[in-house]
Enzyme design. Structure first.
Site, PDB file in Angstrom:
ATOM      1  N   LYS A  14      56.349  69.722  77.115  1.00 42.62           N
ATOM      2  CA  LYS A  14      55.197  70.527  76.668  1.00 42.62           C
ATOM      3  C   LYS A  14      53.873  69.830  77.009  1.00 42.62           C
ATOM      4  O   LYS A  14      52.947  70.454  77.519  1.00 42.62           O
ATOM      5  CB  LYS A  14      55.242  70.759  75.142  1.00 42.62           C
ATOM      6  CG  LYS A  14      56.455  71.523  74.654  1.00 42.62           C
ATOM      7  CD  LYS A  14      56.348  71.854  73.166  1.00 42.62           C
ATOM      8  CE  LYS A  14      56.366  70.664  72.223  1.00 42.62           C
ATOM      9  NZ  LYS A  14      57.644  69.929  72.189  1.00 42.62           N
ATOM     10  N   ARG A  83      54.841  75.776  64.653  1.00 42.54           N
ATOM     11  CA  ARG A  83      56.141  75.102  64.643  1.00 42.54           C
ATOM     12  C   ARG A  83      57.026  75.575  63.492  1.00 42.54           C
ATOM     13  O   ARG A  83      58.153  75.119  63.356  1.00 42.54           O
ATOM     14  CB  ARG A  83      55.865  73.620  64.470  1.00 42.54           C
ATOM     15  CG  ARG A  83      56.835  72.734  65.149  1.00 42.54           C
ATOM     16  CD  ARG A  83      56.065  71.771  65.969  1.00 42.54           C
ATOM     17  NE  ARG A  83      56.753  70.538  66.164  1.00 42.54           N
ATOM     18  CZ  ARG A  83      56.374  69.665  67.072  1.00 42.54           C
ATOM     19  NH1 ARG A  83      55.324  69.897  67.820  1.00 42.54           N
ATOM     20  NH2 ARG A  83      57.024  68.554  67.221  1.00 42.54           N
ATOM     21  N   ARG A 122      61.172  58.498  78.614  1.00 44.59           N
ATOM     22  CA  ARG A 122      59.733  58.801  78.488  1.00 44.59           C
ATOM     23  C   ARG A 122      58.912  57.574  78.082  1.00 44.59           C
ATOM     24  O   ARG A 122      59.261  56.849  77.165  1.00 44.59           O
ATOM     25  CB  ARG A 122      59.544  59.905  77.446  1.00 44.59           C
ATOM     26  CG  ARG A 122      58.101  60.231  77.172  1.00 44.59           C
ATOM     27  CD  ARG A 122      57.936  61.599  76.585  1.00 44.59           C
ATOM     28  NE  ARG A 122      58.472  61.759  75.245  1.00 44.59           N
ATOM     29  CZ  ARG A 122      58.368  62.871  74.537  1.00 44.59           C
ATOM     30  NH1 ARG A 122      57.765  63.925  75.052  1.00 44.59           N
ATOM     31  NH2 ARG A 122      58.878  62.948  73.324  1.00 44.59           N
ATOM     32  N   ARG A 157      57.251  56.095  72.798  1.00 39.60           N
ATOM     33  CA  ARG A 157      56.824  56.638  71.508  1.00 39.60           C
ATOM     34  C   ARG A 157      57.774  56.116  70.438  1.00 39.60           C
ATOM     35  O   ARG A 157      58.974  56.000  70.675  1.00 39.60           O
ATOM     36  CB  ARG A 157      56.917  58.179  71.537  1.00 39.60           C
ATOM     37  CG  ARG A 157      55.822  58.830  72.308  1.00 39.60           C
ATOM     38  CD  ARG A 157      56.065  60.320  72.443  1.00 39.60           C
ATOM     39  NE  ARG A 157      56.414  61.006  71.194  1.00 39.60           N
ATOM     40  CZ  ARG A 157      56.122  62.280  70.947  1.00 39.60           C
ATOM     41  NH1 ARG A 157      55.468  62.997  71.842  1.00 39.60           N
ATOM     42  NH2 ARG A 157      56.482  62.853  69.837  1.00 39.60           N
ATOM     43  N   ARG A 168      64.536  65.207  64.901  1.00 39.22           N
ATOM     44  CA  ARG A 168      63.510  66.108  65.452  1.00 39.22           C
ATOM     45  C   ARG A 168      64.160  67.349  66.056  1.00 39.22           C
ATOM     46  O   ARG A 168      63.642  68.449  65.924  1.00 39.22           O
ATOM     47  CB  ARG A 168      62.683  65.380  66.523  1.00 39.22           C
ATOM     48  CG  ARG A 168      61.746  64.350  65.927  1.00 39.22           C
ATOM     49  CD  ARG A 168      61.253  63.376  66.963  1.00 39.22           C
ATOM     50  NE  ARG A 168      60.411  63.969  67.972  1.00 39.22           N
ATOM     51  CZ  ARG A 168      60.225  63.460  69.185  1.00 39.22           C
ATOM     52  NH1 ARG A 168      60.841  62.349  69.543  1.00 39.22           N
ATOM     53  NH2 ARG A 168      59.428  64.053  70.026  1.00 39.22           N
TER      54      ARG A 168
HETATM   55  P1  AMP Z   1      55.505  66.246  69.236  1.00 43.10           P
HETATM   56  O1  AMP Z   1      54.725  65.234  69.997  1.00 43.10           O
HETATM   57  O2  AMP Z   1      55.020  67.637  69.492  1.00 43.10           O
HETATM   58  O3  AMP Z   1      56.986  66.100  69.414  1.00 43.10           O
HETATM   59  O4  AMP Z   1      55.180  65.960  67.677  1.00 43.10           O
HETATM   60  C1  AMP Z   1      55.402  64.698  67.109  1.00 43.10           C
HETATM   61  C2  AMP Z   1      55.397  64.813  65.587  1.00 43.10           C
HETATM   62  O5  AMP Z   1      54.115  65.283  65.138  1.00 43.10           O
HETATM   63  C3  AMP Z   1      56.398  65.804  65.001  1.00 43.10           C
HETATM   64  O6  AMP Z   1      57.683  65.237  64.868  1.00 43.10           O
HETATM   65  C4  AMP Z   1      55.745  66.107  63.646  1.00 43.10           C
HETATM   66  O7  AMP Z   1      55.951  65.057  62.715  1.00 43.10           O
HETATM   67  C5  AMP Z   1      54.265  66.129  64.000  1.00 43.10           C
HETATM   68  N1  AMP Z   1      53.805  67.488  64.378  1.00 43.10           N
HETATM   69  C6  AMP Z   1      53.334  67.884  65.597  1.00 43.10           C
HETATM   70  N2  AMP Z   1      52.985  69.175  65.586  1.00 43.10           N
HETATM   71  C7  AMP Z   1      53.255  69.633  64.337  1.00 43.10           C
HETATM   72  C8  AMP Z   1      53.124  70.882  63.692  1.00 43.10           C
HETATM   73  N3  AMP Z   1      52.666  71.957  64.336  1.00 43.10           N
HETATM   74  N4  AMP Z   1      53.476  70.967  62.392  1.00 43.10           N
HETATM   75  C9  AMP Z   1      53.937  69.906  61.713  1.00 43.10           C
HETATM   76  N5  AMP Z   1      54.106  68.694  62.262  1.00 43.10           N
HETATM   77  C10 AMP Z   1      53.772  68.542  63.558  1.00 43.10           C
END
Ligand code: AMP
Length: 213
Positions: A14, A83, A122, A157, A168
């Site tokens: 993404k 989400r 990654r 990360r 996740r």
């Molecule tokens: P990502 O980089 O998109 O995988 O997001 C990393 C982490 O950020 C997720 O595991 C959540 O803890 C938090 N996060 C990101 N976007 C959201 C969202 N829209 N709602 C809630 N938590 C989020």
């Protein structure tokens, strides 16, 4: 105005695709994970480390503030939001409040085995947010461990480990996957089959955007 959402499982690409969209169409790339990480708060850091979701109302406030900035007037590519179904409904209200229409929802379609491969290779730049992958020759940095764009040290990360990733992924299947049906029923969803090459996936996305222009 181009308003674009990118939805997909963790490590589906993404962030990488959002950056390409942002560069080509000259609209800001907004990642909720970056917005959230910028808030210095131990409780939130822990939630992210565990791979669970941050509170819907909190994220809504962050997204509302960001989308109200002047640089979003020409549009934006919003990655990682909504989400949950609550966030999808909140976003609907926010669009109405901002007097905006949603143009595209892209769902990055990819198998779990493939996202595991992507997650395990990654590496990211915390300075300029560039993303690389050691498991794909075309996505490796030129110099091992160093960002091509800004020269900073690359790192994994903290939530890209097997245990957190499983969490996740489960959260994604339980909380985020229902959103796909929601946008499908609204006839707003574009399913993008993820390809090995970043450019091939992007080509599918730009074909859809350019076709409508
Ligand atoms: P990502 O980089 O998109 O995988 O997001 C990393 C982490 O950020 C997720 O595991 C959540 O803890 C938090 N996060 C990101 N976007 C959201 C969202 N829209 N709602 C809630 N938590 C989020």
């Amino acid at each position: 105005m181009k308003t674009i959402l990118l939805i997909g499982p963790p490590a589906s690409g993404k962030g990488t695709q959002a950056r390409l969209i942002s560069n080509k169409y000259n609209i800001p790339h907004i990642s909720t994970s970056v917005l959230i990480s910028n808030v210095v708060n131990d409780e939130i850091k822990e939630i992210m480390k565990q791979g669970t979701l941050v509170n819907d109302d909190f994220v809504y406030q962050l997204v509302t503030n960001r989308l109200s900035q002047p640089d979003c007037e020409r549009g934006y590519v919003l990655e990682g939001y909504p989400r949950t179904m609550t966030q999808a409904h909140d976003f609907e209200k926010l669009l109405a409040k901002l007097n905006q229409k949603l143009n595209y929802v892209f769902f990055l379609d990819i198998k779990k085995e493939e996202v595991i491969k992507r997650m395990s290779g990654r590496i990211v730049c915390l300075q300029c947010e560039a993303i690389y992958n050691e498991n794909y020759p075309a996505q490796k940095p030129k110099n091992k461990g160093i960002c091509d764009r800004c020269g900073s040290q690359l790192q994994k990360r903290s939530d890209d480990n097997k245990t957190t990733f499983e969490k996740r992924y489960d959260v994604y299947m339980g909380m985020t996957a229902p959103i796909i049906n929601y946008y499908q029923e609204k006839k707003q969803l574009h399913v993008i089959k993820c390809q090995d090459l970043v450019a091939d996936t992007f080509q599918e996305i730009e074909k859809i955007i350019d076709w409508a222009c």
